[in-house]
Scaffold this motif. Structure first.
Motif, PDB file in Angstrom:
ATOM      1  N   HIS A 338       0.816  -1.216   0.000  1.00  8.54           N
ATOM      2  CA  HIS A 338       0.000   0.000   0.000  1.00  8.54           C
ATOM      3  C   HIS A 338       0.848   1.264   0.000  1.00  8.54           C
ATOM      4  O   HIS A 338       0.367   2.344   0.383  1.00  8.54           O
ATOM      5  N   ARG A 341      -0.460   4.432  -1.918  1.00  6.19           N
ATOM      6  CA  ARG A 341      -1.534   5.243  -1.345  1.00  6.19           C
ATOM      7  C   ARG A 341      -1.027   6.105  -0.190  1.00  6.19           C
ATOM      8  O   ARG A 341      -1.776   6.939   0.329  1.00  6.19           O
ATOM      9  N   VAL A 343      -0.367   5.209   2.916  1.00  4.67           N
ATOM     10  CA  VAL A 343      -0.969   4.867   4.213  1.00  4.67           C
ATOM     11  C   VAL A 343       0.148   4.555   5.209  1.00  4.67           C
ATOM     12  O   VAL A 343       1.047   3.756   4.920  1.00  4.67           O
ATOM     13  N   CYS A 375      -6.020  -1.178   5.762  1.00  7.26           N
ATOM     14  CA  CYS A 375      -5.244  -0.357   4.828  1.00  7.26           C
ATOM     15  C   CYS A 375      -6.075   0.043   3.608  1.00  7.26           C
ATOM     16  O   CYS A 375      -5.915   1.145   3.059  1.00  7.26           O
ATOM     17  N   LYS A 376      -6.963  -0.844   3.152  1.00  2.68           N
ATOM     18  CA  LYS A 376      -7.810  -0.517   1.999  1.00  2.68           C
ATOM     19  C   LYS A 376      -8.744   0.644   2.306  1.00  2.68           C
ATOM     20  O   LYS A 376      -9.029   1.478   1.444  1.00  2.68           O
ATOM     21  N   GLN A 380      -5.170   7.779   5.873  1.00  3.20           N
ATOM     22  CA  GLN A 380      -3.741   8.015   6.045  1.00  3.20           C
ATOM     23  C   GLN A 380      -3.078   7.076   7.053  1.00  3.20           C
ATOM     24  O   GLN A 380      -1.884   6.849   6.966  1.00  3.20           O
TER      25      GLN A 380
END
Length: 464
Positions: A338, A341, A343, A375-376, A380
């Protein structure tokens, strides 16, 4: 063939304690034996002292008989006085008396009687025959008495007269040695009883020590510290230990075979499913769409039941998985997955002693699904924390996403249900986590997170 989880120490005992049974039974037998021995010895000593008491009276009676004679006036007199000094002291507890049969009572008596006269039942006595009585004496004392009748020739030789000779003693002379003996006897038996009770406690403790060691070994298996029973046990216990270790080995073999068969079945099904999916790919008719939809359903079913089968087969006794290494590996993989993104995946400090009482693969399956799901949905930040609560390991995973309304939190734990069709996934992750947790006696609960999104709280059995 799964071994049941060890019972909690607080669980009620189905049956009474073997230690208490042995102690109670043996101690009751010791108490009854000592009581019977004390009573028997007391009776034997009482009989012995009673015989000695009457033997003493008979001895004095013989002396009185031997020394009795008549003077010229036909009155009784003693040619030889009994030697016991108590007969000369008033109310000393030892007395003698001579009565004329059919005449004067107390015609001659010991100084110890002073002015008292002994009264005895008027029974018929044969010459020389001894009778025993219990009578009331001076000061109301109870006396043991022996009597004898004799005939003495008159001094002038003109005939003979019949006399009753009495010797009596205070029964207190009998009770005092009995009381002293009883006190000493019961003190000795009490000390003996305490010694036997201590010996019984020590013997039961020593005898049951191998069972306590066996219980500790079983606890080590239940807590994940050992895979089999280890230790040196007596010959009576070793067959049980060997049988139990054989069951554990057989259980492990069955588990491994079940896992292998589940994997083989999954691979055998995936191949024809892949062929069907490839055949339907690229076509846009209704049959192709139907085949693709059913292939997807079949794949989800295979993945779900494969995970369940592997989990059910993994509950081997003695399994122990440290939490920190499992979390570290998952976090590293998910951070890379991830990274695009942005995160942030944070982990609160995890004590090294935190461990899961179960299989490492199952722990990674549950935590992996929960972390990946967080996480999806996170915007943040995702935070994982863990602690031990009694015998339970509690893992919390928080995200700062949009969360879920309370009415949908239980719904998403069911198989195939997805919170948002736009987010990739099969809808099996949370359902697999819930099933795995239940297999281990734990649970998964969803709640509002302090970060604003969703909190997943996973409760599992902790290993010592």
């Amino acid at each position: 063939m799964n071994a049941p989880a060890p019972p909690s120490p607080a669980a009620p005992r189905a049956r009474g304690s073997l230690r208490l049974r042995l102690l109670a039974g043996t101690l009751v037998w010791v108490v009854l034996s000592i009581a019977a021995a004390g009573w028997s010895l007391s009776q034997l000593f009482r009989d012995h002292v009673g015989e000695q008491f009457h033997a003493l009276l008979a001895s004095h009676l013989d002396q009185l008989t031997a020394g009795l004679a008549l003077d010229a006036q036909g009155r009784p007199q003693l040619t030889t006085a009994p030697a016991d000094p108590r007969l000369a002291r008033p109310y000393a507890g030892l007395y003698w008396q001579v009565d004329r049969i059919g005449g004067e009572r107390g015609a001659l008596r010991s100084r110890s009687l002073w002015d008292a006269v002994l009264a005895v039942p008027a029974d018929a006595l044969a010459d020389g025959e001894i009778h025993r009585h219990r009578v009331t004496g001076p000061d109301g004392a109870t006396l043991g008495l022996v009597e004898r009748s004799v005939r003495i020739a008159d001094a002038d030789g003109g005939g003979e007269s019949a006399w009753r000779l009495l010797v009596a003693a205070d029964e207190q002379l009998l009770q005092e040695p009995l009381s002293r003996f009883a006190g000493a006897l019961w003190l000795a038996l009490g000390i003996l009883g305490l010694g036997l009770a201590l010996a019984v406690v020590v013997q039961v403790g020593v005898g049951l020590a191998p069972l306590r060691a066996l219980r500790r070994a079983l606890a080590r298996i239940g807590s994940g510290e050992a895979r089999r029973l280890e230790g040196d046990y007596p010959a009576e216990v070793m067959p049980l230990v060997d049988e139990f270790n054989g069951v554990l080995a057989h259980n492990a073999e069955v588990v491994e075979r079940a896992r292998t068969q589940a994997g083989n079945l999954a691979h055998a099904l995936k191949t024809p499913l892949a062929v069907l999916a490839n055949a339907a790919d690229g076509r846009d008719d209704e049959l192709a769409r139907l085949v693709a939809e059913q292939v997807g359903n079949a794949r989800r079913q295979v993945d779900y039941h494969l995970a369940r089968a592997q989990a059910a087969a993994s509950r081997l006794p003695g399994a122990r998985t440290p939490l920190a290494p499992a979390v570290d590996g998952l976090v590293r993989a998910l951070r890379r997955l991830h990274a695009a993104r942005g995160v942030e995946l944070a982990v609160a400090p995890l004590p090294a002693a935190l461990a899961f009482r179960g299989d490492a693969q199952d722990l990674q399956e549950m935590l992996g699904n929960l972390l990946d799901n967080a996480c999806k949905w996170a915007v943040q930040r995702v935070v994982l924390a863990a602690e031990r609560d009694g015998r339970q390991l509690v893992v919390t995973i928080d995200d700062d996403g949009q969360g879920l309304p309370p009415e949908r939190r239980q719904e998403v734990l069911r198989r195939g249900v997805r919170a948002d069709e736009a987010v990739p996934g099969s809808g099996l992750g949370l359902a697999i986590v819930a099933d795995l947790a239940r297999l281990y006696g734990g649970e998964i609960a969803l709640a509002e997170s302090p970060l604003g999104g969703l909190r997943a709280r996973l409760t599992l059995p902790a290993a010592d």
